[in-house]
Design a protein around this motif. Structure first.
Motif, PDB file in Angstrom:
ATOM      1  N   ARG A 100      -1.959   8.903   1.787  1.00  0.00           N
ATOM      2  CA  ARG A 100      -0.825   7.957   1.820  1.00  0.00           C
ATOM      3  C   ARG A 100       0.500   8.617   2.181  1.00  0.00           C
ATOM      4  N   MET A 151       1.268   3.702  -1.256  1.00  0.00           N
ATOM      5  CA  MET A 151      -0.011   3.212  -1.769  1.00  0.00           C
ATOM      6  C   MET A 151      -0.372   1.862  -1.152  1.00  0.00           C
ATOM      7  N   GLN A 206      -6.373   6.867  -0.231  1.00  0.00           N
ATOM      8  CA  GLN A 206      -5.083   7.034  -0.917  1.00  0.00           C
ATOM      9  C   GLN A 206      -4.577   8.471  -0.845  1.00  0.00           C
ATOM     10  N   ARG A 248      -0.789  -0.218 -10.041  1.00  0.00           N
ATOM     11  CA  ARG A 248      -0.239   1.034  -9.511  1.00  0.00           C
ATOM     12  C   ARG A 248       1.202   1.255  -9.985  1.00  0.00           C
ATOM     13  N   ALA A 277      -1.214   2.276   2.608  1.00  0.00           N
ATOM     14  CA  ALA A 277      -2.547   2.874   2.781  1.00  0.00           C
ATOM     15  C   ALA A 277      -3.631   1.818   2.595  1.00  0.00           C
ATOM     16  N   THR A 278      -3.442   0.934   1.623  1.00  0.00           N
ATOM     17  CA  THR A 278      -4.403  -0.157   1.398  1.00  0.00           C
ATOM     18  C   THR A 278      -4.432  -1.105   2.597  1.00  0.00           C
TER      19      THR A 278
END
Length: 418
Positions: free
Chosen positions: A175, A162, A172, A135, A165-166
């Motif tokens: 996010r 990002m 995503q 990313r 959010a994971t």
């Protein structure tokens, strides 16, 4: 000296030393936004390390400003309690402060913290690192060359959102909701993001509803390795009250977003302000982990934590009474020259570079500290592979907050690629 918000950077030190000591009040958001609070802390460390402010916008409080005194408070949760909140200002919630594990004492604190710790375990970080690196590479490859842009928005916010959010297990595309909600949590009315407390509460309703829906999904599905599933299935947390669940979501959102994001921005600013250190880093990328730790100290992304005394106690020769509010100014302890040599200098290869207060100590030490360091390490490894330099192109816009030491905007230019 409650008008220190008017301090000018070039005369701040003289003004602070001319004021009566008893009038010094470091808890002014405008000071932090102007970055002119360091002179106040310097004088307090030298002349009144445990300092009482009887009146402020946040009520009466004690300022603890020296490294060793801060450690003494932070590691003594039997006397200095976190119950009811960790910021100098009380949360303006109608039903009282939101419960969250950072604002709890043992045993409840320990049980709830343990439930979410696997998300940031060494094993899970090893699993996350390739994803963070991929990313980071995509973000950096998409940046414009030779034209000004906002590093906070394009890089710092993006990578941390990002990752968060994971960790939450959310799509995503949602996010930036996390970034927005995190900012609203710490925002003061009338400073750009929200106009009134009512508006803040309306946004909290939306924030709460989103995470209530997530809980309902996760509690009715098989356990997954994300934070919401861990809370929904954890033996100690699956029956928690809705407000307590939301309080922990707020904690994890702010903790997982603000600190790392502002240190990523701070690293670009610090290296630009110290070109000799930037040159040292480019010539020796092995210094990245050390630079990361030095930036975390230099930035101190959370300026303070507060406690409340559970009994009368003496600290630094002062009598603190039961019930008094005690503020540990990490931002001051990280500049204490009795513990840190040349503390106002940014030195990326300093010895004992991890010897800072930014993650706290004791039972409340930041649970995600290794994840923060990992994101910073990865983004800088990828920056150095791509760009000869990232140049700051103007003054940063800093956060209006005594808690979050952050940046709303940092204009930069990347002149070329490698």
């Amino acid at each position: 000296m409650n008008n220190t918000a008017l301090l000018k950077p070039e005369t701040a030190r003289d003004e602070v030393y001319a004021a009566p000591l008893k009038d010094l009040n470091p808890a002014q958001p405008a000071l932090f936004q102007a970055n002119t609070m360091f002179s106040i802390f310097e004088r307090l460390r030298a002349e009144d390390p445990v300092h009482y402010t009887p009146e402020s916008d946040f009520g009466a409080f004690w300022s603890v400003t020296k490294y060793k005194d801060i450690m003494a408070v932070d590691t003594n949760h039997e006397v200095f309690s976190s119950e009811g909140g960790i910021t100098i200002g009380d949360q303006p919630m109608e039903e009282g402060p939101l419960p969250m594990f950072i604002a709890m004492d043992p045993p409840k604190h320990d049980i709830q913290r343990k439930t979410v710790t696997p998300a940031v375990s060494p094993m899970n970080l090893a699993r996350l690192e390739p994803l963070i690196r991929e990313r980071a590479g995509k973000i950096l490859d998409g940046l414009p060359i030779g034209e000004e842009f906002d590093w906070v928005d394009k890089v710092s916010m993006e990578l941390t959102a990002m990752t968060l959010a994971t960790l939450f297990g959310i799509p995503q595309e949602d996010r930036r909701k996390l970034t927005y909600w995190s900012d609203v949590v710490t925002a003061a009315p009338g400073q750009g993001l929200i106009d009134t407390l009512d508006q803040k509460f309306e946004i909290f309703v939306e924030y709460h509803a989103y995470f209530t829906e997530l809980w309902n999904q996760r509690v009715n599905a098989d356990p997954q390795p994300d934070l919401i599933s861990m809370l929904a299935h954890g033996e100690a947390t699956r029956n928690m009250e809705p407000r307590e669940y939301f309080g922990n979501v707020v904690l994890l959102t702010v903790g997982g977003n603000d600190t790392t994001r502002n240190t990523i921005s701070g690293s670009v600013l610090a290296l630009n302000q110290n070109p000799d250190q930037y040159k040292k880093l480019r010539e020796n990328p092995d210094l990245i982990p050390s630079m990361v730790s030095e930036t975390i100290r230099w930035q101190t992304p959370l300026a303070h934590m507060r406690r409340r005394a559970l009994q009368d106690i003496e600290l630094g020769g002062k009598q603190i009474k039961k019930g008094d509010k005690v503020v540990m100014w990490y931002v001051s302890g990280n500049r204490d020259d009795e513990v840190i040599e040349n503390p106002n200098d940014y030195i990326i290869d300093r010895p004992r570079v991890r010897n800072h207060l930014s993650f706290g100590f004791g039972i409340h030490r930041c649970v995600g500290n290794r994840l923060a360091e990992l994101q910073l390490k990865v983004i800088w490894e990828e920056i150095l592979k791509r760009f000869p330099t990232v140049e700051v192109a103007g003054e940063p816009k800093r956060s209006y907050s005594t808690f979050v030491r952050g940046y709303e905007r940092l204009p930069v230019i990347i002149p070329s690629r490698l």
